[in-house]
Design a protein around this motif. Structure first.
Motif, mmCIF file in Angstrom:
data_model
loop_
_atom_site.group_PDB
_atom_site.id
_atom_site.type_symbol
_atom_site.label_atom_id
_atom_site.label_comp_id
_atom_site.label_asym_id
_atom_site.label_seq_id
_atom_site.Cartn_x
_atom_site.Cartn_y
_atom_site.Cartn_z
ATOM 1 N N GLU A 561 50.521 62.287 30.647
ATOM 2 C CA GLU A 561 50.154 60.923 31.038
ATOM 3 C C GLU A 561 48.806 60.866 31.751
ATOM 4 O O GLU A 561 48.368 59.790 32.139
ATOM 5 N N GLY A 562 48.148 62.025 31.945
ATOM 6 C CA GLY A 562 46.805 62.040 32.506
ATOM 7 C C GLY A 562 46.754 62.195 34.003
ATOM 8 O O GLY A 562 45.731 61.882 34.627
ATOM 9 N N LYS A 563 47.804 62.719 34.641
ATOM 10 C CA LYS A 563 47.817 62.829 36.098
ATOM 11 C C LYS A 563 46.761 63.819 36.602
ATOM 12 O O LYS A 563 46.125 63.584 37.630
ATOM 13 N N SER A 564 46.579 64.954 35.896
ATOM 14 C CA SER A 564 45.578 65.927 36.336
ATOM 15 C C SER A 564 44.175 65.357 36.210
ATOM 16 O O SER A 564 43.318 65.548 37.092
ATOM 17 N N THR A 565 43.911 64.660 35.121
ATOM 18 C CA THR A 565 42.606 64.011 34.948
ATOM 19 C C THR A 565 42.370 62.981 36.040
ATOM 20 O O THR A 565 41.277 62.884 36.611
ATOM 21 N N ILE A 566 43.400 62.196 36.359
ATOM 22 C CA ILE A 566 43.287 61.190 37.414
ATOM 23 C C ILE A 566 43.006 61.864 38.754
ATOM 24 O O ILE A 566 42.171 61.409 39.546
ATOM 25 N N SER A 567 43.718 62.963 39.031
ATOM 26 C CA SER A 567 43.521 63.654 40.304
ATOM 27 C C SER A 567 42.081 64.124 40.458
ATOM 28 O O SER A 567 41.463 63.961 41.522
ATOM 29 N N VAL A 568 41.523 64.744 39.402
ATOM 30 C CA VAL A 568 40.155 65.260 39.456
ATOM 31 C C VAL A 568 39.158 64.132 39.673
ATOM 32 O O VAL A 568 38.291 64.187 40.562
ATOM 33 N N HIS A 569 39.247 63.083 38.881
ATOM 34 C CA HIS A 569 38.260 62.007 38.964
ATOM 35 C C HIS A 569 38.400 61.208 40.253
ATOM 36 O O HIS A 569 37.405 60.719 40.804
ATOM 37 N N LEU A 570 39.629 61.023 40.752
ATOM 38 C CA LEU A 570 39.812 60.339 42.029
ATOM 39 C C LEU A 570 39.201 61.160 43.164
ATOM 40 O O LEU A 570 38.558 60.612 44.068
ATOM 41 N N ALA A 571 39.375 62.470 43.117
ATOM 42 C CA ALA A 571 38.777 63.332 44.135
ATOM 43 C C ALA A 571 37.256 63.257 44.077
ATOM 44 O O ALA A 571 36.573 63.199 45.119
ATOM 45 N N GLN A 572 36.679 63.254 42.877
ATOM 46 C CA GLN A 572 35.226 63.147 42.748
ATOM 47 C C GLN A 572 34.721 61.805 43.273
ATOM 48 O O GLN A 572 33.684 61.736 43.939
ATOM 49 N N ALA A 573 35.472 60.721 42.984
ATOM 50 C CA ALA A 573 35.042 59.399 43.450
ATOM 51 C C ALA A 573 35.077 59.322 44.967
ATOM 52 O O ALA A 573 34.154 58.781 45.605
ATOM 53 N N ALA A 574 36.126 59.873 45.592
ATOM 54 C CA ALA A 574 36.219 59.845 47.056
ATOM 55 C C ALA A 574 35.128 60.701 47.688
ATOM 56 O O ALA A 574 34.530 60.336 48.709
ATOM 57 N N ALA A 575 34.857 61.856 47.089
ATOM 58 C CA ALA A 575 33.808 62.724 47.622
ATOM 59 C C ALA A 575 32.435 62.081 47.480
ATOM 60 O O ALA A 575 31.575 62.219 48.359
ATOM 61 N N LEU A 582 39.892 67.422 49.674
ATOM 62 C CA LEU A 582 40.483 68.668 49.179
ATOM 63 C C LEU A 582 41.435 68.313 48.049
ATOM 64 O O LEU A 582 42.367 67.532 48.223
ATOM 65 N N LEU A 583 41.188 68.897 46.873
ATOM 66 C CA LEU A 583 42.057 68.704 45.716
ATOM 67 C C LEU A 583 42.912 69.955 45.554
ATOM 68 O O LEU A 583 42.378 71.047 45.335
ATOM 69 N N VAL A 584 44.230 69.792 45.681
ATOM 70 C CA VAL A 584 45.162 70.908 45.604
ATOM 71 C C VAL A 584 45.937 70.804 44.297
ATOM 72 O O VAL A 584 46.580 69.781 44.033
ATOM 73 N N ASP A 585 45.851 71.841 43.479
ATOM 74 C CA ASP A 585 46.636 71.898 42.246
ATOM 75 C C ASP A 585 48.014 72.468 42.606
ATOM 76 O O ASP A 585 48.212 73.684 42.662
ATOM 77 N N ALA A 586 48.979 71.556 42.862
ATOM 78 C CA ALA A 586 50.334 71.965 43.243
ATOM 79 C C ALA A 586 51.258 72.072 42.040
ATOM 80 O O ALA A 586 52.467 72.230 42.209
ATOM 81 N N ASP A 587 50.693 71.960 40.834
ATOM 82 C CA ASP A 587 51.498 72.149 39.619
ATOM 83 C C ASP A 587 51.512 73.651 39.315
ATOM 84 O O ASP A 587 50.639 74.175 38.611
ATOM 85 N N LEU A 588 52.484 74.359 39.858
ATOM 86 C CA LEU A 588 52.572 75.807 39.702
ATOM 87 C C LEU A 588 53.266 76.204 38.404
ATOM 88 O O LEU A 588 53.576 77.381 38.208
ATOM 89 N N ARG A 589 53.508 75.242 37.544
ATOM 90 C CA ARG A 589 54.140 75.539 36.260
ATOM 91 C C ARG A 589 53.119 75.490 35.115
ATOM 92 O O ARG A 589 53.066 76.392 34.291
ATOM 93 N N ARG A 590 52.326 74.417 35.073
ATOM 94 C CA ARG A 590 51.289 74.291 34.040
ATOM 95 C C ARG A 590 50.018 73.754 34.699
ATOM 96 O O ARG A 590 49.647 72.601 34.527
ATOM 97 N N PRO A 591 49.296 74.559 35.469
ATOM 98 C CA PRO A 591 48.108 74.075 36.185
ATOM 99 C C PRO A 591 46.985 73.712 35.228
ATOM 100 O O PRO A 591 46.751 74.390 34.224
ATOM 101 N N ARG A 592 46.271 72.620 35.554
ATOM 102 C CA ARG A 592 45.183 72.166 34.691
ATOM 103 C C ARG A 592 43.925 71.784 35.476
ATOM 104 O O ARG A 592 42.885 71.527 34.873
ATOM 105 N N VAL A 593 43.977 71.735 36.783
ATOM 106 C CA VAL A 593 42.824 71.272 37.548
ATOM 107 C C VAL A 593 41.625 72.185 37.349
ATOM 108 O O VAL A 593 40.480 71.719 37.184
ATOM 109 N N HIS A 594 41.836 73.524 37.342
ATOM 110 C CA HIS A 594 40.701 74.441 37.181
ATOM 111 C C HIS A 594 40.058 74.276 35.810
ATOM 112 O O HIS A 594 38.847 74.474 35.647
#
Length: 759
Positions: A561-575, A582-594
């Motif tokens: 549904e695009g949650k990782s993409t949203i997390s990255v772009h929201l963090a960039q907009a706030a920065a 601080l953007l924390v990739d807490a998806d320890l099953r299928r990480p995508r932030v990196h």
């Protein structure tokens, strides 16, 4: 822990209602019309736009069928005539003009009925009239039936007139002409027979009613005569006036009698008091009695003489003795006269009391007669009214009977042919008209099918549906961005390309879509896509009216549904807006932030928790934003839930919240996993991402039901992948970048449309 306690003390619903009051004026998803379940025209138009191929297909099929039928059918001929009718029949005139009937109006005048009602139109096409016509034509047309005639015959009333337009269609012009002529003759005969039948029926009806009405009049007159004889009454008004005069006279006489009686009683009491006192014979009560006054004067004279003599002589002298004897003789006479007067007054009192009693009896009798007269007067009025009604009804029926007899003698035809049947001509139902009707019918059917299919679909299409299902406000709508497909393709090449290549390519694509506009970017770039994230971050900041929001969780119902993409772009907009993020990739099953940022994932969150590494050494700084720091997921552990629920994880979250202005946690989907619930309960709230056109209603409802027992504070919803938002080209997205050593050049940001891939 502090946030968790606050979420327990204040229910999430109340916190959300208080925080989101300001959104009601800027977010159309919270309109009262949607809350009341009203129809949204925007949803209808959106459904029609999505199902446009279905509408076109149905319209094409129906139009083709209509054209085929028009081309292959035989020519249809049509002819007709106009006939004048009468609006009111004789029977209706009789009944409606009689007072106190249902068909009469307030003034007692007949109400004109409609020219031809639905019953009459049905009768004109009934077998009663068409069967004789079919029988006459069977010699020439053996297969003709009354049902065939009824199907081809059309009768249309012309508005605001008494005219019927009769038309007949058929493939044989000779047959159409012959049938139409017989129909016209049949309608004229029917109208004449109906008129004569109505007149005869009216006369019979009146003749049957007149004897009953006459008997009723006679019976009421007899009742009136007996009533007058019984109460000796001619006119209640005259009798009532007489009784009123008598009542007034008796009342006045009784009043005078009571006044005289009171005076006599007062006089009697005075006399009684006078006679009881012997020392004072004078009294105003006896001042009018001459005999009493004469005796009183004599006594006074004697007393005067006695006083004179007593002053000259002694009491035993003869003159004094004589005067005393005279005085003693006069006093009994005076007392006897007083008693006689008292007896006269008592007799007068008794007479006045008898008169008052007689007058009271007369007054009571008059009152009884007045009361009786009111009842008698009402009965008399009712009988008079009944007699008037019966007499009026009788006169009405007698008048109508004479009118009906005159009408029956005239025997006029009530209907008249205005335009005789003409020669049949080809019908206007040609190929062009049939095709046009086919197009209209096809469009209507296509719209119906499109709306039905869209209604049966369980996929969420717009932000209004998200609000309706979740009951939470929509914090933002992210437009559909085609450039993210290229970013997704680049991230999928991570296994083949080197880290440096991937990082460079990700930076280039980030600048292309207009998101890497921090301190290291070359000028300001803008697009609907990037502005959506700036607006989203602003909305989240404004939520913290009481306490500042420092940590949030980004999650979704299901993967993709695009949650990782949203997390990255929201963090960039706030920065980019000057916040230390601080953007924390807490998806320890299928990480995508990196992968989204082109960073290495050698060490991350899982390593910090399990190996006790220093978190500062693992956190990476964004290559494009100085204020953006990323903590990747690290190596995938065997039991992610155990790590996320550990005390070490809670301590880290506290450290992150103290060290950064905003901490964003990218977590796994909600359905089927507990990871997000463990993390979100320790943060300021969660933002749920819903992918439009992909997420189903049932899945979103399941995800929301799953977080209720955990007291997870939900800040709001985020609609991702909106094609409507992506199609809007606002002129404010045009900008003038300033480059070092070169003049300003007018550029335009890249439009962002299409799919946003995720896990």
């Amino acid at each position: 822990m502090e946030n968790h306690q606050n979420s327990q003390a204040f229910p999430p619903e109340n916190r959300i209602d208080r925080r989101f009051q300001w959104l009601s004026s800027i977010n159309p998803a919270h309109s009262s019309e949607d809350d009341e379940g009203g129809l949204s025209l925007g949803q209808v138009f959106g459904a029609l736009k999505r199902r446009l191929p279905v509408i076109v297909g149905v319209t094409t099929v129906v139009t083709s069928a209509a054209m085929l039928k028009a081309l292959t059918s035989k020519p249809v001929y049509q002819a007709g005539f106009e006939i004048l009718t009468r609006p009111v029949t004789a029977e209706n005139q009789v009944i409606s003009s009689v007072p106190q009937t249902l068909n009469s109006n307030k003034e007692g005048q007949p109400q004109p009925e409609k020219t031809v009602d639905a019953t009459k139109l049905k009768l004109l096409k009934s077998p009663k009239l068409l069967s004789p016509i079919a029988d006459q034509l069977k010699a020439k047309y053996p297969t003709i039936t009354d049902d065939e005639l009824a199907a081809s015959l059309s009768i249309t009333p012309i508005p605001s007139s008494e005219i019927l337009a009769v038309t007949l269609q058929g493939t044989d012009p000779e047959k159409v002409k012959a049938v139409l002529k017989l129909v016209a003759d049949s309608y004229l005969r029917y109208s004449l027979e109906e008129r004569l039948a109505d007149v005869r029926q009216g006369i019979d009806f009146v003749n049957a009613q007149v004897p009953q009405l006459q008997q009723r009049v006679d019976a009421v007159q007899d009742r009136l005569q007996n009533f007058r004889q019984r109460y000796d009454l001619i006119d209640p008004d005259t009798t009532g006036k007489q009784l009123a005069d008598w009542t007034n006279t008796v009342g006045q006489q009784r009043l005078d009698t009571q006044i005289k009686l009171n005076e006599a009683r007062a006089l009697y009491n005075d006399l009684q008091e006078l006679l009881r006192r012997s020392d004072d014979p004078a009294s105003t009560a006896l001042s009018s009695n001459t005999r009493y006054q004469a005796l009183l004067n004599q006594i006074l004279t004697v007393e005067g003489d006695l006083a004179k003599e007593s002053s000259l002589f002694k009491d035993n002298t003869p003159n004094v003795q004589v005067l005393k004897e005279q005085q003693q003789n006069l006093i009994p006479l005076l007392q006897r006269e007083g008693r006689r007067v008292q007896e006269e007054v008592a007799s007068n009192i008794r007479g006045l009391e008898d008169r008052d009693r007689i007058l009271a009896q007369a007054s009571n009798q008059l009152s009884q007669r007045v009361k009786q007269l009111s009842v008698v007067s009402r009965q008399y009025t009712d009988i008079q009214q009944e007699l008037k009604i019966a007499t009026d009804n009788l006169n009405q029926f007698l008048t109508k009977r004479e009118a009906l007899r005159i009408d029956a003698g005239q025997r006029k035809t009530p209907w008249q042919i205005l335009t005789p049947p003409g020669d049949p001509v080809p019908s206007s139902a040609n190929v062009q008209r049939t095709t046009l009707l086919g197009v209209i019918l096809g469009v209507l059917m296509g719209v119906g099918v499109a709306l039905l299919l869209d209604k049966l679909s369980s996929v969420i299409r717009d932000s209004e549906e998200i609000t309706e299902i979740s009951k939470f406000p929509v914090l933002g709508v992210i437009p559909f961005n085609s450039e993210l497909e290229e970013v997704e393709q680049l991230s999928s090449l991570g296994k083949l390309a080197s880290f440096a290549d991937i990082s460079g390519l990700m930076q280039q694509m980030g600048q292309k879509v207009g998101l890497n506009n921090g301190a290291r970017s070359h000028g300001y770039t803008s697009s609907p896509f990037s502005e959506a994230f700036r607006s989203l971050y602003t909305n989240i900041r404004l939520l913290g009216s009481d306490t500042q929001i420092r940590s949030i969780v980004i999650s979704s119902s299901i993967p993709g549904e695009g949650k990782s993409t949203i997390s990255v772009h929201l963090a960039q907009a706030a920065a980019a807006l000057g916040k230390r993020v601080l953007l924390v990739d807490a998806d320890l099953r299928r990480p995508r932030v990196h992968e989204r940022l082109g960073l290495a994932n050698t060490f991350g969150l899982s390593n910090v928790i399990s190996l006790d590494l220093e978190v500062e050494r693992v956190i990476q700084q964004s290559p494009t934003e100085d204020n953006l720091f990323i903590l990747t997921a690290g190596q995938i552990p065997p039991d992610p839930t155990k790590l996320l629920s550990s005390q070490k994880m809670q301590n880290l979250m506290g450290q992150f919240k103290d060290a950064y202005d905003l901490v964003i946690y990218d977590t796994p989907p909600l359905v089927g996993l507990a990871d997000t619930k463990l993390i979100a309960s320790k943060t300021d709230g969660m933002v749920m991402v819903v992918c439009l056109g992909k997420t189903k209603r049932s899945v979103l409802s399941q995800a929301l039901e799953g977080i209720k027992p955990f007291s997870v504070p939900v800040l709001g919803m985020l609609a991702n992948g909106s094609r409507e938002q992506a199609s809007v080209h606002d002129p404010y997205y045009h900008y003038y970048p300033v480059k070092s050593g070169s003049p300003s050049i007018r550029e335009e940001s890249v439009p962002s449309v299409v799919k946003q891939p995720d896990q």
